[in-house]
Design a protein around this motif. Structure first.
Motif, short mmCIF file in Angstrom:
data_model
loop_
_atom_site.label_atom_id
_atom_site.label_comp_id
_atom_site.label_asym_id
_atom_site.label_seq_id
_atom_site.Cartn_x
_atom_site.Cartn_y
_atom_site.Cartn_z
N THR A 254 0.75 -1.04 -0.21
CA THR A 254 0.06 0.08 0.00
C THR A 254 0.84 1.22 0.01
O THR A 254 0.66 2.28 -0.73
N ASP A 321 -8.63 -0.28 -0.42
CA ASP A 321 -7.56 0.45 -0.97
C ASP A 321 -7.25 -0.93 -2.05
O ASP A 321 -7.06 -1.88 -1.99
N ARG A 324 -3.94 -2.40 -1.63
CA ARG A 324 -3.99 -3.13 -0.56
C ARG A 324 -4.64 -4.75 -0.81
O ARG A 324 -4.59 -5.72 -0.54
N LYS A 374 -4.31 5.32 -10.07
CA LYS A 374 -4.04 6.22 -9.03
C LYS A 374 -3.47 7.49 -9.38
O LYS A 374 -4.02 8.70 -8.93
N THR A 379 -6.24 8.82 -6.29
CA THR A 379 -6.70 7.96 -5.55
C THR A 379 -6.55 6.32 -5.99
O THR A 379 -6.95 6.05 -6.97
N SER A 380 -6.44 5.55 -5.08
CA SER A 380 -6.53 3.99 -5.35
C SER A 380 -7.46 3.46 -4.36
O SER A 380 -7.76 2.26 -4.29
N ASP A 381 -8.33 4.28 -3.85
CA ASP A 381 -9.64 4.08 -2.73
C ASP A 381 -10.80 3.44 -3.73
O ASP A 381 -11.14 4.19 -4.43
#
Length: 529
Positions: A254, A321, A324, A374, A379-381
């Motif tokens: 992450t 994420d 993750r 991202k 973002t990678s949310d």
């Protein structure tokens, strides 16, 4: 096969291991005036591409000169005395087990250097970044090429410091904590592993891995083998990582920069499973036989645990994420590799080696894609990407969306792609484990592993649906539709080889299995076949 003399092959392998270190030293020197181009930073990044490109060319030449009719024999060998008092030798060589890993490692480092030339992660001076990348390459290549236990340990440890700094200096949020967790876990595992390696060397009178494999444990007592497997296996399991020693991996992935995640998943995790195959299976077979059911049990728990963690991260509202999520998917995929090794059969071990390569190609591609995602969206949310406006990659960046969907279905093991064969052969190996292992237990492990493949398909398809689908024109009322760049030229160059090899390995698995199978047969027979 191209006819290349033994001395040239010997030079190529030594060059592949040593040249990245020389390149790392050169990267720290001032660039000659004529090579600076647009600036010193650009020059050192170009230096990284050049060095890794030369290493890749040497690895390809080594592959072309490799005698594919005798993949069970160590080739391109160098064997010279280094520390006489400890009987430690600089012993290098490759066979059908290590050659694919050397080639994949050289390819991934070149692609990462190429990607970084155009998209350097934010952080300190590029000189340090390129130097650390090259030191990391030397350590990983050496791990797959050395044939002495102490040299293996030194190469195994050599990668820790570069990866620590890549995470701590060029990573994202929580990078310091993630880097410390990574280094503490892996160093603790390595200390335990060193004790086992020293035990084998002292009890057998040699650290030479070829001699130890040929002896096939006959010079080691049952108790010595048990202790060796427990200690060395613990260190290798941390690096793999095996559940429940995996908790450093999601944090490291992450926080790591894109190329750090690619190399961590594509190369460094393979060092652990390679050690199981190269050291423990041939050197301590009785100890492995005793621990095989436990290794298989931990493996299948990891398969299910990793998949359930991914499903939890993928669901709406979990604020999961994507990096993750893919890290937890690696825990599951490496579980299949460990299950194949635990069967102690040619079918299972071949499946483990195939799954190793497939995971490196596919997960490396996935981390490249998520890093680019991202960069585009900030973002990678997953909830943010699939929120009110939605990433909607199929509509906004169709080539990007298609490649992401391709990598996802490859990861879930779609037949015809590389991810399928490793998992299938692993499950076949568990169906009929080695003599003396409990078949009912391994049939149970096989069933749990097969269930894990269904869970993998579930979370990957959820990710594709949430990221790729949606209305490309959706937007907040006060904003224009979001414009997203599709795949850029440098991204196409860095990602296409991984996609192409994923298809090639899926459609023509004999290319890889033809190398590994004779070497595995010899390894499991103790060098007597």
């Amino acid at each position: 096969m191209i006819d290349i003399s033994a001395s040239v092959m010997q030079f190529l392998l030594a060059f592949i291991v040593a040249a990245p270190l020389l390149g790392a030293v050169a990267a720290l020197l001032p660039a000659p005036p004529g090579l600076k181009g647009r600036g010193a930073d650009q020059a050192v990044l170009r230096h990284g591409v050049t060095v890794t490109g030369v290493i890749l060319a040497a690895a390809i030449a080594l592959t072309l000169g490799f005698d594919h009719d005798a993949p069970s024999r160590f080739q391109a060998t160098t064997d010279i005395s280094w520390i006489q008092a400890l009987n430690v030798r600089i012993h290098l060589g490759i066979d059908g087990i290590s050659l694919p890993l050397v080639l994949m490692t050289a390819l991934l480092f070149f692609l990462c250097a190429l990607y970084s030339y155009f998209k350097l992660p934010a952080g300190p001076a590029p000189k340090a970044f390129v130097a650390l990348l090259l030191v990391l390459e030397s350590g990983t290549l050496a791990t797959f090429a050395v044939l002495d236990l102490l040299l293996f340990f030194l190469a195994f440890e050599m990668v820790l410091i570069p990866m620590y700094f890549l995470i701590a200096r060029w990573g994202g949020a929580q990078r310091q904590a993630a880097a410390w967790k990574f280094i503490l876990f892996t160093l603790l595992g390595s200390v335990v592993m060193l004790l086992g390696l020293l035990l084998i060397g002292i009890k057998s009178g040699t650290f030479d891995m070829v001699a130890l494999a040929s002896d096939n444990g006959r010079g080691l007592s049952g108790t010595t083998q048990l202790i060796a497997v427990l200690t060395i296996g613990t260190g290798l399991a941390v690096k793999t990582p095996m559940w429940p020693l995996h908790s450093w991996l999601p944090d490291a992935h992450t926080a790591a920069p894109t190329v750090g995640s690619v190399l961590l998943a594509g190369v460094m995790l393979k060092m652990g499973t390679y050690g199981f195959v190269r050291i423990l299976l041939p050197v301590a077979p009785d100890g492995m036989h005793a621990f095989a059911p436990y290794l298989a049990a931990f493996a299948v728990v990891g398969i299910v645990y990793g998949s359930l963690a991914c499903l939890a991260l993928a669901r709406k509202g979990a604020k999961g994420d994507l990096k993750r999520l893919i890290a937890y998917s690696s825990v599951g995929h490496m579980g299949f590799v460990l299950l194949g090794i635990a069967t102690m059969t040619p079918t299972g071990v071949n499946g483990a080696l195939f799954a190793n390569i497939a995971h490196g190609l596919i997960t490396g591609l996935l981390f490249f894609l998520v890093g680019a995602l991202k960069d585009r969206y900030g973002t990678s949310d997953l909830d943010t990407l699939a929120g009110a406006t939605g990433a909607a990659l199929y509509g906004r960046a169709p080539r990007f969306g298609a490649l992401l969907a391709f990598a996802a279905v490859a990861s879930l093991g779609l037949p015809g792609l590389a991810g399928f064969w490793g998992e299938m052969l692993t499950l076949f190996g568990a169906f009929d484990p080695a003599a003396g292992l409990s078949r009912p237990a391994f049939l149970t492990f096989m069933a749990i592993g097969a269930f894990g493949t269904l869970l993998t398909a579930a979370y990957m398809l959820v990710v594709v649906r949430r990221i790729c689908m949606g209305d490309p024109q959706a937007r907040p009322a006060d904003q224009a539709p979001l414009a997203v760049a599709d795949i850029q030229g440098y991204e196409f160059a860095a990602w296409t080889p991984l996609a192409a090899l994923t298809v090639l390995a899926g459609l023509w698995p004999a290319v890889l299995l033809g190398l590994t199978d004779p070497a595995v047969q010899k390894l499991l027979a103790g060098g007597n076949s």
